[in-house]
Design a protein around this motif. Structure first.
Motif, PDB file in Angstrom:
ATOM      1  N   ALA A 238      42.185  43.826  32.012  1.00 51.03           N
ATOM      2  CA  ALA A 238      42.950  44.060  33.238  1.00 51.03           C
ATOM      3  C   ALA A 238      44.402  43.612  33.070  1.00 51.03           C
ATOM      4  CB  ALA A 238      42.299  43.319  34.409  1.00 51.03           C
ATOM      5  N   ALA A 239      44.608  42.453  32.457  1.00 54.66           N
ATOM      6  CA  ALA A 239      45.972  41.955  32.228  1.00 54.66           C
ATOM      7  C   ALA A 239      46.725  42.899  31.284  1.00 54.66           C
ATOM      8  CB  ALA A 239      45.932  40.541  31.658  1.00 54.66           C
ATOM      9  N   ARG A 240      46.059  43.357  30.227  1.00 54.79           N
ATOM     10  CA  ARG A 240      46.706  44.285  29.285  1.00 54.79           C
ATOM     11  C   ARG A 240      47.059  45.607  29.958  1.00 54.79           C
ATOM     12  NH1 ARG A 240      42.644  42.077  25.925  1.00 54.79           N
ATOM     13  NH2 ARG A 240      41.367  43.939  26.087  1.00 54.79           N
ATOM     14  N   ALA A 241      46.278  46.014  30.964  1.00 60.82           N
ATOM     15  CA  ALA A 241      46.550  47.261  31.687  1.00 60.82           C
ATOM     16  C   ALA A 241      47.680  47.108  32.691  1.00 60.82           C
ATOM     17  CB  ALA A 241      45.285  47.731  32.404  1.00 60.82           C
ATOM     18  N   GLY A 242      48.096  45.866  32.990  1.00 61.85           N
ATOM     19  CA  GLY A 242      49.170  45.639  33.936  1.00 61.85           C
ATOM     20  C   GLY A 242      48.697  45.315  35.347  1.00 61.85           C
ATOM     21  N   LEU A 243      47.416  45.089  35.531  1.00 62.74           N
ATOM     22  CA  LEU A 243      46.908  44.709  36.847  1.00 62.74           C
ATOM     23  C   LEU A 243      47.373  43.303  37.200  1.00 62.74           C
ATOM     24  CD1 LEU A 243      43.275  46.099  36.567  1.00 62.74           C
ATOM     25  CD2 LEU A 243      45.049  46.919  38.109  1.00 62.74           C
TER      26      LEU A 243
ATOM     27  N   LEU B 109      46.530  50.040  44.616  1.00 64.34           N
ATOM     28  CA  LEU B 109      47.633  49.910  45.568  1.00 64.34           C
ATOM     29  C   LEU B 109      48.301  48.576  45.297  1.00 64.34           C
ATOM     30  CD1 LEU B 109      45.979  51.049  48.911  1.00 64.34           C
ATOM     31  CD2 LEU B 109      47.327  52.422  47.313  1.00 64.34           C
ATOM     32  N   ARG B 110      49.608  48.625  45.111  1.00 66.55           N
ATOM     33  CA  ARG B 110      50.404  47.402  44.944  1.00 66.55           C
ATOM     34  C   ARG B 110      51.443  47.427  46.057  1.00 66.55           C
ATOM     35  NH1 ARG B 110      52.300  46.590  39.105  1.00 66.55           N
ATOM     36  NH2 ARG B 110      50.105  45.999  38.915  1.00 66.55           N
ATOM     37  N   LEU B 111      51.250  46.546  47.014  1.00 64.74           N
ATOM     38  CA  LEU B 111      52.024  46.563  48.263  1.00 64.74           C
ATOM     39  C   LEU B 111      51.767  47.916  48.935  1.00 64.74           C
ATOM     40  CD1 LEU B 111      55.248  44.729  47.055  1.00 64.74           C
ATOM     41  CD2 LEU B 111      53.294  43.764  48.277  1.00 64.74           C
ATOM     42  N   VAL B 112      52.752  48.808  48.999  1.00 69.61           N
ATOM     43  CA  VAL B 112      52.522  50.108  49.631  1.00 69.61           C
ATOM     44  C   VAL B 112      52.538  51.254  48.624  1.00 69.61           C
ATOM     45  CG1 VAL B 112      53.403  49.376  51.867  1.00 69.61           C
ATOM     46  CG2 VAL B 112      54.971  50.373  50.197  1.00 69.61           C
ATOM     47  N   GLU B 113      52.741  50.919  47.363  1.00 68.04           N
ATOM     48  CA  GLU B 113      52.837  51.922  46.308  1.00 68.04           C
ATOM     49  C   GLU B 113      51.469  52.129  45.638  1.00 68.04           C
ATOM     50  OE1 GLU B 113      55.498  52.525  42.230  1.00 68.04           O
ATOM     51  OE2 GLU B 113      55.534  50.622  43.279  1.00 68.04           O
ATOM     52  N   ALA B 114      51.144  53.382  45.306  1.00 71.26           N
ATOM     53  CA  ALA B 114      49.921  53.691  44.562  1.00 71.26           C
ATOM     54  C   ALA B 114      50.283  53.849  43.089  1.00 71.26           C
ATOM     55  CB  ALA B 114      49.274  54.967  45.073  1.00 71.26           C
ATOM     56  N   LEU B 115      49.523  53.186  42.219  1.00 68.68           N
ATOM     57  CA  LEU B 115      49.778  53.232  40.780  1.00 68.68           C
ATOM     58  C   LEU B 115      48.559  53.763  40.050  1.00 68.68           C
ATOM     59  CD1 LEU B 115      51.246  49.632  40.366  1.00 68.68           C
ATOM     60  CD2 LEU B 115      52.546  51.762  40.558  1.00 68.68           C
ATOM     61  N   GLU B 116      48.797  54.474  38.965  1.00 66.56           N
ATOM     62  CA  GLU B 116      47.725  54.912  38.074  1.00 66.56           C
ATOM     63  C   GLU B 116      47.870  54.116  36.786  1.00 66.56           C
ATOM     64  OE1 GLU B 116      45.431  57.283  38.955  1.00 66.56           O
ATOM     65  OE2 GLU B 116      46.401  57.607  40.879  1.00 66.56           O
ATOM     66  N   LEU B 117      46.865  53.312  36.448  1.00 65.59           N
ATOM     67  CA  LEU B 117      46.888  52.484  35.245  1.00 65.59           C
ATOM     68  C   LEU B 117      45.693  52.823  34.376  1.00 65.59           C
ATOM     69  CD1 LEU B 117      47.756  49.085  36.968  1.00 65.59           C
ATOM     70  CD2 LEU B 117      49.330  50.614  35.779  1.00 65.59           C
ATOM     71  N   THR B 118      45.781  52.479  33.105  1.00 68.94           N
ATOM     72  CA  THR B 118      44.683  52.718  32.188  1.00 68.94           C
ATOM     73  C   THR B 118      44.242  51.383  31.616  1.00 68.94           C
ATOM     74  OG1 THR B 118      45.578  54.868  31.598  1.00 68.94           O
ATOM     75  CG2 THR B 118      43.972  53.907  30.084  1.00 68.94           C
ATOM     76  N   ALA B 119      42.936  51.149  31.617  1.00 70.82           N
ATOM     77  CA  ALA B 119      42.377  49.924  31.049  1.00 70.82           C
ATOM     78  C   ALA B 119      41.302  50.299  30.054  1.00 70.82           C
ATOM     79  CB  ALA B 119      41.791  49.037  32.137  1.00 70.82           C
ATOM     80  N   ILE B 120      41.159  49.485  29.035  1.00 69.84           N
ATOM     81  CA  ILE B 120      40.075  49.636  28.074  1.00 69.84           C
ATOM     82  C   ILE B 120      39.228  48.392  28.166  1.00 69.84           C
ATOM     83  CG2 ILE B 120      39.444  49.952  25.644  1.00 69.84           C
ATOM     84  CD1 ILE B 120      42.146  51.421  25.327  1.00 69.84           C
ATOM     85  N   PRO B 121      38.085  48.470  28.886  1.00 67.90           N
ATOM     86  CA  PRO B 121      37.269  47.273  29.091  1.00 67.90           C
ATOM     87  C   PRO B 121      36.677  46.768  27.783  1.00 67.90           C
ATOM     88  CG  PRO B 121      36.169  49.207  29.995  1.00 67.90           C
ATOM     89  CD  PRO B 121      37.506  49.653  29.501  1.00 67.90           C
ATOM     90  N   ASP B 122      36.526  45.449  27.715  1.00 64.22           N
ATOM     91  CA  ASP B 122      35.809  44.894  26.582  1.00 64.22           C
ATOM     92  C   ASP B 122      34.367  44.653  27.014  1.00 64.22           C
ATOM     93  OD1 ASP B 122      35.999  42.559  28.101  1.00 64.22           O
ATOM     94  OD2 ASP B 122      37.445  41.616  26.780  1.00 64.22           O
ATOM     95  N   GLU B 123      33.604  44.036  26.159  1.00 67.55           N
ATOM     96  CA  GLU B 123      32.198  43.834  26.426  1.00 67.55           C
ATOM     97  C   GLU B 123      31.968  42.530  27.174  1.00 67.55           C
ATOM     98  OE1 GLU B 123      28.085  43.381  23.928  1.00 67.55           O
ATOM     99  OE2 GLU B 123      29.763  44.447  23.049  1.00 67.55           O
ATOM    100  N   GLN B 124      31.129  42.605  28.179  1.00 67.73           N
ATOM    101  CA  GLN B 124      30.771  41.401  28.931  1.00 67.73           C
ATOM    102  C   GLN B 124      29.907  40.514  28.058  1.00 67.73           C
ATOM    103  OE1 GLN B 124      28.291  42.156  32.343  1.00 67.73           O
ATOM    104  NE2 GLN B 124      29.290  40.522  33.474  1.00 67.73           N
ATOM    105  N   PRO B 125      30.255  39.218  27.957  1.00 71.01           N
ATOM    106  CA  PRO B 125      29.456  38.336  27.096  1.00 71.01           C
ATOM    107  C   PRO B 125      28.064  38.102  27.659  1.00 71.01           C
ATOM    108  CG  PRO B 125      31.295  37.142  28.111  1.00 71.01           C
ATOM    109  CD  PRO B 125      31.370  38.549  28.548  1.00 71.01           C
TER     110      PRO B 125
END
Length: 177
Positions: free
Chosen positions: A118-123, A161-177
């Motif tokens: 999530a952090a790498r995706a910019g969330l 949604l970030r404040l009032v703006e809608a953003l499209e982000l891409t994330a590559i999830p890792d594996e849950q331990p």
């Protein structure tokens, strides 16, 4: 068989979808018995409250086969992870209309783990996640379902949604331990 497509909350809090409710104690033809509520012992274990009597919940056979295959091949069940803490929140009607959202609620990020997918995706904390791969996310359970369907290492398209703006982000999830 009493009902198809039911949901059951696991002791860990994870929602288990698409279980079969039945009054049969053994459901070999359908799948594996996941949980059964019977009588006094169950009542003691549940603090005097018994969620149901004489009912069982079974996992559909295709789900059992999928899990068994992963256990045989990998030695564990692999689940996608973004590295976030979330809570369900309502979305103001004006924003729902303006951004043409499918639901009037989403999940607000309360935490974003440093270095996580999530952090790498910019969330960021306080972002409100409203869709994963174009599927609405109106609740924490919706998000868990979307992540259960996702593969670790495969790209996910996130709408936030970030404040009032809608953003499209891409994330590559890792594996849950």
């Amino acid at each position: 068989m009493s009902a198809l497509g039911r949901s059951l909350r696991a002791r860990t809090g994870r929602l288990i979808d698409n279980v079969v409710q039945t009054d049969a104690a053994s459901t070999r033809a359908l799948g594996r018995t996941a949980r059964r509520f019977r009588g006094p012992r169950d009542r003691r274990e549940h603090g005097g409250h018994l969620p149901g009597q004489g009912i069982c919940f079974a996992i559909p056979i295709h789900t059992a086969e999928l899990v068994a295959g992963q256990l045989i091949k990998e030695g564990r069940v692999r689940r996608a992870r973004l590295g976030i803490g979330v809570e369900a929140v309502p979305i103001p009607r004006a924003l729902v209309r303006h951004h043409r959202l499918a639901a009037s609620s989403g999940v607000r990020l309360t935490t974003v783990e440093p270095g996580s997918p999530a952090a790498r995706a910019g969330l960021l904390p306080r972002d409100v996640l409203v869709a994963v791969d174009s599927e609405p996310v109106a609740s924490v359970d919706d998000l868990q379902r979307r992540l259960s369907e996702a593969r670790a290492g495969a790209e996910l398209r996130l709408r936030v949604l970030r404040l009032v703006e809608a953003l499209e982000l891409t994330a590559i999830p890792d594996e849950q331990p």
